[in-house]
Write an enzyme that holds these catalytic residues in place. Structure first.
Site, PDB file in Angstrom:
ATOM      1  N   ASN A  62      -9.974  -1.128  -1.266  1.00  0.00           N
ATOM      2  CA  ASN A  62      -8.527  -0.916  -1.143  1.00  0.00           C
ATOM      3  C   ASN A  62      -7.846  -1.437  -2.409  1.00  0.00           C
ATOM      4  O   ASN A  62      -7.794  -2.644  -2.628  1.00  0.00           O
ATOM      5  CB  ASN A  62      -8.022  -1.653   0.108  1.00  0.00           C
ATOM      6  CG  ASN A  62      -6.531  -1.461   0.334  1.00  0.00           C
ATOM      7  OD1 ASN A  62      -5.817  -0.931  -0.524  1.00  0.00           O
ATOM      8  ND2 ASN A  62      -6.049  -1.896   1.480  1.00  0.00           N
TER       9      ASN A  62
ATOM     10  N   CYS B 262       0.819  -1.230   0.000  1.00  0.00           N
ATOM     11  CA  CYS B 262       0.000   0.000   0.000  1.00  0.00           C
ATOM     12  C   CYS B 262       0.845   1.268   0.000  1.00  0.00           C
ATOM     13  O   CYS B 262       0.354   2.343  -0.339  1.00  0.00           O
ATOM     14  CB  CYS B 262      -0.932   0.005   1.204  1.00  0.00           C
ATOM     15  SG  CYS B 262      -2.070  -1.368   1.144  1.00  0.00           S
TER      16      CYS B 262
ATOM     17  N   HIS C 234      -3.700   6.848   1.616  1.00  0.00           N
ATOM     18  CA  HIS C 234      -4.015   5.525   1.080  1.00  0.00           C
ATOM     19  C   HIS C 234      -5.377   5.063   1.580  1.00  0.00           C
ATOM     20  O   HIS C 234      -5.722   5.259   2.746  1.00  0.00           O
ATOM     21  CB  HIS C 234      -2.924   4.527   1.488  1.00  0.00           C
ATOM     22  CG  HIS C 234      -3.339   3.119   1.234  1.00  0.00           C
ATOM     23  ND1 HIS C 234      -3.686   2.681  -0.018  1.00  0.00           N
ATOM     24  CD2 HIS C 234      -3.514   2.062   2.074  1.00  0.00           C
ATOM     25  CE1 HIS C 234      -4.043   1.420   0.061  1.00  0.00           C
ATOM     26  NE2 HIS C 234      -3.956   1.017   1.315  1.00  0.00           N
TER      27      HIS C 234
HETATM   28  N1  ACO Z   1     -18.642  -9.485   7.593  1.00  0.00           N
HETATM   29  C1  ACO Z   1     -19.273  -9.660   8.775  1.00  0.00           C
HETATM   30  N2  ACO Z   1     -18.610  -9.876   9.915  1.00  0.00           N
HETATM   31  C2  ACO Z   1     -17.267  -9.946   9.876  1.00  0.00           C
HETATM   32  C3  ACO Z   1     -16.566  -9.774   8.658  1.00  0.00           C
HETATM   33  C4  ACO Z   1     -17.306  -9.546   7.494  1.00  0.00           C
HETATM   34  N3  ACO Z   1     -16.725  -9.367   6.295  1.00  0.00           N
HETATM   35  N4  ACO Z   1     -15.259  -9.879   8.932  1.00  0.00           N
HETATM   36  C5  ACO Z   1     -15.122 -10.094  10.235  1.00  0.00           C
HETATM   37  N5  ACO Z   1     -16.346 -10.146  10.829  1.00  0.00           N
HETATM   38  C6  ACO Z   1     -16.680 -10.341  12.219  1.00  0.00           C
HETATM   39  C7  ACO Z   1     -15.536 -10.978  12.992  1.00  0.00           C
HETATM   40  O1  ACO Z   1     -15.592 -12.392  12.878  1.00  0.00           O
HETATM   41  C8  ACO Z   1     -15.815 -10.501  14.411  1.00  0.00           C
HETATM   42  O2  ACO Z   1     -16.817 -11.310  14.972  1.00  0.00           O
HETATM   43  P1  ACO Z   1     -16.723 -11.768  16.517  1.00  0.00           P
HETATM   44  O3  ACO Z   1     -16.728 -10.479  17.291  1.00  0.00           O
HETATM   45  O4  ACO Z   1     -17.917 -12.618  16.698  1.00  0.00           O
HETATM   46  O5  ACO Z   1     -15.420 -12.473  16.640  1.00  0.00           O
HETATM   47  C9  ACO Z   1     -16.396  -9.117  14.208  1.00  0.00           C
HETATM   48  O6  ACO Z   1     -16.864  -9.089  12.845  1.00  0.00           O
HETATM   49  C10 ACO Z   1     -15.409  -8.014  14.427  1.00  0.00           C
HETATM   50  O7  ACO Z   1     -14.242  -8.298  13.648  1.00  0.00           O
HETATM   51  P2  ACO Z   1     -12.946  -7.453  13.787  1.00  0.00           P
HETATM   52  O8  ACO Z   1     -11.843  -8.092  12.994  1.00  0.00           O
HETATM   53  O9  ACO Z   1     -12.693  -7.208  15.230  1.00  0.00           O
HETATM   54  O10 ACO Z   1     -13.407  -6.082  13.080  1.00  0.00           O
HETATM   55  P3  ACO Z   1     -12.670  -4.708  13.064  1.00  0.00           P
HETATM   56  O11 ACO Z   1     -13.558  -3.676  13.620  1.00  0.00           O
HETATM   57  O12 ACO Z   1     -11.270  -4.807  13.604  1.00  0.00           O
HETATM   58  O13 ACO Z   1     -12.564  -4.410  11.485  1.00  0.00           O
HETATM   59  C11 ACO Z   1     -11.044  -4.523   9.611  1.00  0.00           C
HETATM   60  C12 ACO Z   1     -11.865  -5.310  10.630  1.00  0.00           C
HETATM   61  C13 ACO Z   1     -12.011  -3.710   8.767  1.00  0.00           C
HETATM   62  C14 ACO Z   1     -10.290  -5.498   8.742  1.00  0.00           C
HETATM   63  C15 ACO Z   1     -10.081  -3.587  10.347  1.00  0.00           C
HETATM   64  O14 ACO Z   1      -9.379  -4.324  11.314  1.00  0.00           O
HETATM   65  C16 ACO Z   1      -9.078  -2.898   9.440  1.00  0.00           C
HETATM   66  O15 ACO Z   1      -9.414  -2.042   8.647  1.00  0.00           O
HETATM   67  N6  ACO Z   1      -7.774  -3.195   9.594  1.00  0.00           N
HETATM   68  C17 ACO Z   1      -6.698  -2.466   8.865  1.00  0.00           C
HETATM   69  C18 ACO Z   1      -6.658  -2.711   7.390  1.00  0.00           C
HETATM   70  C19 ACO Z   1      -5.469  -1.986   6.810  1.00  0.00           C
HETATM   71  O16 ACO Z   1      -5.187  -0.845   7.128  1.00  0.00           O
HETATM   72  N7  ACO Z   1      -4.661  -2.637   6.010  1.00  0.00           N
HETATM   73  C20 ACO Z   1      -3.445  -1.995   5.573  1.00  0.00           C
HETATM   74  C21 ACO Z   1      -3.341  -1.838   4.177  1.00  0.00           C
HETATM   75  S1  ACO Z   1      -3.573  -3.335   3.287  1.00  0.00           S
HETATM   76  C22 ACO Z   1      -2.057  -3.758   2.578  1.00  0.00           C
HETATM   77  O17 ACO Z   1      -1.039  -3.196   2.806  1.00  0.00           O
HETATM   78  C23 ACO Z   1      -2.048  -4.948   1.683  1.00  0.00           C
END
Ligand code: ACO
Length: 328
Positions: free
Chosen positions: A285, A113, A255
């Site tokens: 993304n 990214c 980004h």
């Molecule tokens: N749909 C429905 N529910 C989901 C989904 C989905 N697609 N994905 C996960 N859940 C559930 C999980 O199982 C969890 O359930 P539980 O509480 O029963 O265990 C709940 O939703 C919460 O999941 P979290 O992972 O805690 O959700 P969070 O609020 O952390 O959001 C996310 C997840 C969006 C991925 C976030 O962590 C994020 O944006 N992380 C950073 C991403 C990023 O910046 N990446 C860097 C660039 S990418 C690169 O360089 C390649």
């Protein structure tokens, strides 16, 4: 010493729109969850046959046209992607050939990214030293082919999209614009927090939880925590280096990984969200392509004008992060 100026911007996204609703074909998910957690409404997926280099080619053509350049005026191609056509060689040479060029050097970089910001920094150095005068920088991705369509892949699978962006960067003298500074960082201690581990040349066993193999692994919460902190720091270092107040900057392009990361940065600097250009709701993304896609759309929409103060910042897998300050 010449400055490095962006003289043409281009983008390409495949026509196929994939809504959050459609993702329910593969995942137990919902539009509400995806939009609330990430700000994404839809993304584009390339249809077969397609390749990352080909997407890059369409964006490059638009950028070259905007700059009024023909391919044979390019001195160097820099290609940023985490989803190359081949394990090796890189997609840069494929783009070079597609552009009809014979021996123009092509350099592939793998900063995920942060690839576009790293690429901008490399281009800036080559131009400042007088080595090259015209550089094509491309960020392109096809992620729909490596997304994990199994139920457990939903956390990562809903975030990514396909697309490409490109800029032409040229030496410019006496124009009072261009790239002013770039600031790069990486922290390999966190390499395994967001990765696709295979195909791999490592002979030792990987230490990923479960057996991810070729499927993407992301420790979402940990990545999010670092992304908010590092993106903010990257913006701050660019502001400090230029002696700019946060509200003096006309446009911030961060980004597009998660709208909540951008909101956190905006809040930290007490800036309204209007000061940030976003397209994550439409494209998800698109990794190395996200910043140049935003630049292309911002220019098209009149949000970027000659003389504007602009800050770009990115954070991604590696971890890698960085920023750039420029006068448009
Ligand atoms: N749909 C429905 N529910 C989901 C989904 C989905 N697609 N994905 C996960 N859940 C559930 C999980 O199982 C969890 O359930 P539980 O509480 O029963 O265990 C709940 O939703 C919460 O999941 P979290 O992972 O805690 O959700 P969070 O609020 O952390 O959001 C996310 C997840 C969006 C991925 C976030 O962590 C994020 O944006 N992380 C950073 C991403 C990023 O910046 N990446 C860097 C660039 S990418 C690169 O360089 C390649």
């Amino acid at each position: 010493m010449p400055s490095a100026c962006i003289t043409g911007v281009g983008m390409y996204v495949p026509p196929r729109v994939v809504t959050n609703e459609e993702l329910r074909t593969w995942y137990d998910t919902s539009d509400e969850w995806i939009y609330a957690r990430s700000g994404i409404k839809e993304r584009r997926w390339a249809e077969e046959p397609a390749s990352t280099a080909e997407l890059g080619y369409y964006a490059a053509k638009e950028a070259l046209q905007a700059a009024g350049k023909s391919p044979n005026e390019i001195d160097l191609i820099i290609f940023a992607t985490l989803s190359p056509d081949l394990y090796f060689p890189g997609s840069g040479v494929l783009l070079q050939h597609r552009l009809g060029l014979e021996t123009t050097p092509a350099l592939d970089i793998r900063q995920q990214c942060s690839g576009f910001v790293y690429g901008l920094s490399i281009a800036d150095q080559y131009i400042r030293t007088g080595t090259y005068r015209t550089i094509l920088l491309v960020g392109a991705e096809i992620q729909s082919t490596w997304i994990d369509y199994n139920p457990e892949g939903r956390t990562v699978g809903v975030l990514f999209g396909d697309g490409a962006g490109a800029v032409v960067i040229e030496a410019c003298e006496g124009e009072n614009r261009g790239i002013l500074s770039t600031h790069l960082y990486s922290q390999g201690a966190y390499a395994m927090e967001l990765c696709v581990a295979e195909p791999s040349s490592a002979t030792r066993a990987h230490t990923l939880p479960g057996s991810y193999g070729m499927r993407p692994y992301m420790n979402g919460k940990e990545v999010f925590r670092h992304a908010v902190q590092r993106m903010g720091e990257a913006v701050q270092v660019a502001l400090t280096h230029q002696g700019w107040r946060p509200d003096e900057v006309d446009l911030y392009v961060l980004h597009q990984a998660n709208i909540r990361i951008v909101q956190a940065v905006a809040e930290f600097f007490s800036l309204p969200m209007e000061r940030f250009f976003n397209s994550i709701h439409k494209y998800g993304n698109t990794t190395a392509a996200s910043i140049p896609i935003c630049l292309a759309e911002a220019e098209r929409e009149g949000r970027l004008r000659r003389g504007d103060k602009v800050i770009l910042a990115a954070f991604g897998s590696g971890f890698t992060w960085g920023s750039a300050a420029l006068i448009w």
